[in-house]
Design a protein around this motif. Structure first.
Motif, PDB file in Angstrom:
ATOM      1  N   ARG A   1      45.396  36.748  35.689  1.00 25.41           N
ATOM      2  CA  ARG A   1      46.232  35.972  36.603  1.00 25.41           C
ATOM      3  C   ARG A   1      47.267  35.147  35.837  1.00 25.41           C
TER       4      ARG A   1
ATOM      5  N   LEU B   1      41.820  39.658  36.764  1.00 22.81           N
ATOM      6  CA  LEU B   1      41.911  40.040  38.165  1.00 22.81           C
ATOM      7  C   LEU B   1      40.731  40.946  38.538  1.00 22.81           C
ATOM      8  N   GLY B   2      40.144  40.662  39.688  1.00 18.39           N
ATOM      9  CA  GLY B   2      39.010  41.447  40.163  1.00 18.39           C
ATOM     10  C   GLY B   2      37.660  40.982  39.662  1.00 18.39           C
TER      11      GLY B   2
ATOM     12  N   LYS C   1      34.705  39.184  39.982  1.00 18.81           N
ATOM     13  CA  LYS C   1      34.029  38.499  41.092  1.00 18.81           C
ATOM     14  C   LYS C   1      33.109  37.387  40.617  1.00 18.81           C
TER      15      LYS C   1
ATOM     16  N   ARG D   1      39.410  34.506  44.274  1.00 23.51           N
ATOM     17  CA  ARG D   1      40.659  35.123  44.700  1.00 23.51           C
ATOM     18  C   ARG D   1      41.599  34.075  45.274  1.00 23.51           C
TER      19      ARG D   1
ATOM     20  N   ASP E   1      47.052  36.508  44.323  1.00 21.60           N
ATOM     21  CA  ASP E   1      46.395  37.581  43.580  1.00 21.60           C
ATOM     22  C   ASP E   1      46.516  38.931  44.283  1.00 21.60           C
TER      23      ASP E   1
ATOM     24  N   TRP F   1      44.095  41.854  44.367  1.00 23.44           N
ATOM     25  CA  TRP F   1      42.670  41.842  44.022  1.00 23.44           C
ATOM     26  C   TRP F   1      42.087  43.260  43.993  1.00 23.44           C
TER      27      TRP F   1
END
Length: 319
Positions: free
Chosen positions: A171, A245-246, A248, A253, A257, A259
């Motif tokens: 990010r 990114l992604g 979890k 999020r 973003d 995602w």
């Protein structure tokens, strides 16, 4: 049963065996000595027994026992293989080792099906997992096929003689665009499935990053790690407020973003010294399709692409 006469005095029995018969690691020889599978002049001794010139050493090496893990016909993307090691490009979503909740469908299950020449690790007929990638991290992994290769590769990883490079989509834009991160990493004090930076009793962790390409509300980073702590890159990027990114586990999020379904982290390059030939070998894994697709989606100027040297699966050898 095999045997050999010692020609020198003063050498420890376990060390002498490991040097004379390098097919087994020193720790494996110590186990065999402890279990009475090694004798000196017909009698049982301990691992630290000092040999004298003319001592006759005999040993019996039991056949490796079958592992309880079952082989499964799972496709493998093999970058290199010989009778000592196998190097694969692990896809995202594949767990490395069977564990509670993942007893099958793992990389180890696949390797047991593919590798018909395993000589045994620690007396068990199984591949030697030297290092790991998280389930949703893709990329290069090296696996030992013999006990000697396992011991040597483990030594290289421990002594930081390997070179590991990752690609990550994170990010935001980093300032400065390249840098060095050094923290401790340890178990999160509350969330036990997570690791955290700057934990008092954590272990030193060092990562180096460089921005390869600035994207829309994101960046493509090239990251070299000097240590190999659990979740190291994911923790360090979250610590810098630029999570992958992604991810979890370590990122929430945000409206800006894009995602993806998994963390955008790929082990792109790994260099080792071959445990038998002693040549330096560099293995590269091309960027997977989902990361390529996200890069295309996030590019500010599609005509200005970063030059990624990972579009071939052929290993490079130096030595």
């Amino acid at each position: 049963m095999s045997g050999k006469t010692a020609e020198e005095s003063g050498k420890r029995l376990d060390a002498w065996l490991a040097e004379s018969e390098p097919g087994l690691s020193r720790s494996r020889w110590q186990g065999l000595i402890k279990n009475g599978k090694v004798t000196v002049n017909g009698g049982s001794v301990k691992s630290n027994f000092k040999l004298r010139s003319g001592d006759f050493v005999e040993w019996t090496i039991p056949d490796p026992v079958p592992t309880e893990t079952l082989p499964e016909n799972i496709p493998l993307d093999i970058l290199f293989e010989d009778r000592h090691i196998i190097v694969v490009n692990k896809p995202a979503g594949l767990v490395v080792h069977p564990a509670a909740g993942n007893e099958n469908g793992t990389l180890v299950n696949a390797l047991l099906h593919h590798c018909t020449d395993l000589t045994g690790i620690g007396g068990e007929e199984r591949p030697g997992i030297v290092h790991r990638l998280d389930k949703d991290t893709s990329g290069v992994m090296v696996i030992a096929k013999t006990e000697t290769a396992m011991a040597e590769l483990a030594r290289q990883f421990k002594k930081r003689e390997t070179e590991k490079e990752y690609l990550a989509i994170v990010r935001g834009a980093l300032h400065p665009s390249s840098g060095y991160i050094e923290t401790t990493i340890g178990r999160h004090p509350i969330h036990r499935k997570k690791m955290a930076a700057n934990i008092k009793r954590g272990r030193r962790a060092v990562s180096n990053y460089k921005t390869d390409e600035k994207l829309k509300n994101a960046s493509l980073l090239r990251i070299r790690i000097e240590t190999g702590r659990t979740h190291q890159i994911r923790v360090h990027m979250a610590f810098l407020k630029h999570p992958i990114l992604g991810d979890k586990l370590y990122a929430r999020r945000q409206p800006t973003d894009t995602w993806p379904d998994r963390q955008m982290l790929h082990a792109a390059k790994l260099s080792i010294i071959h445990p038998n030939t002693r040549k330096k070998m560099t293995f590269q894994a091309p960027l997977p399709a989902d990361m390529k697709a996200l890069l295309e989606q996030l590019r500010i100027n599609p005509s200005e692409k970063s030059q990624l040297p990972y579009e071939t699966q052929s290993p490079q050898t130096r030595g």
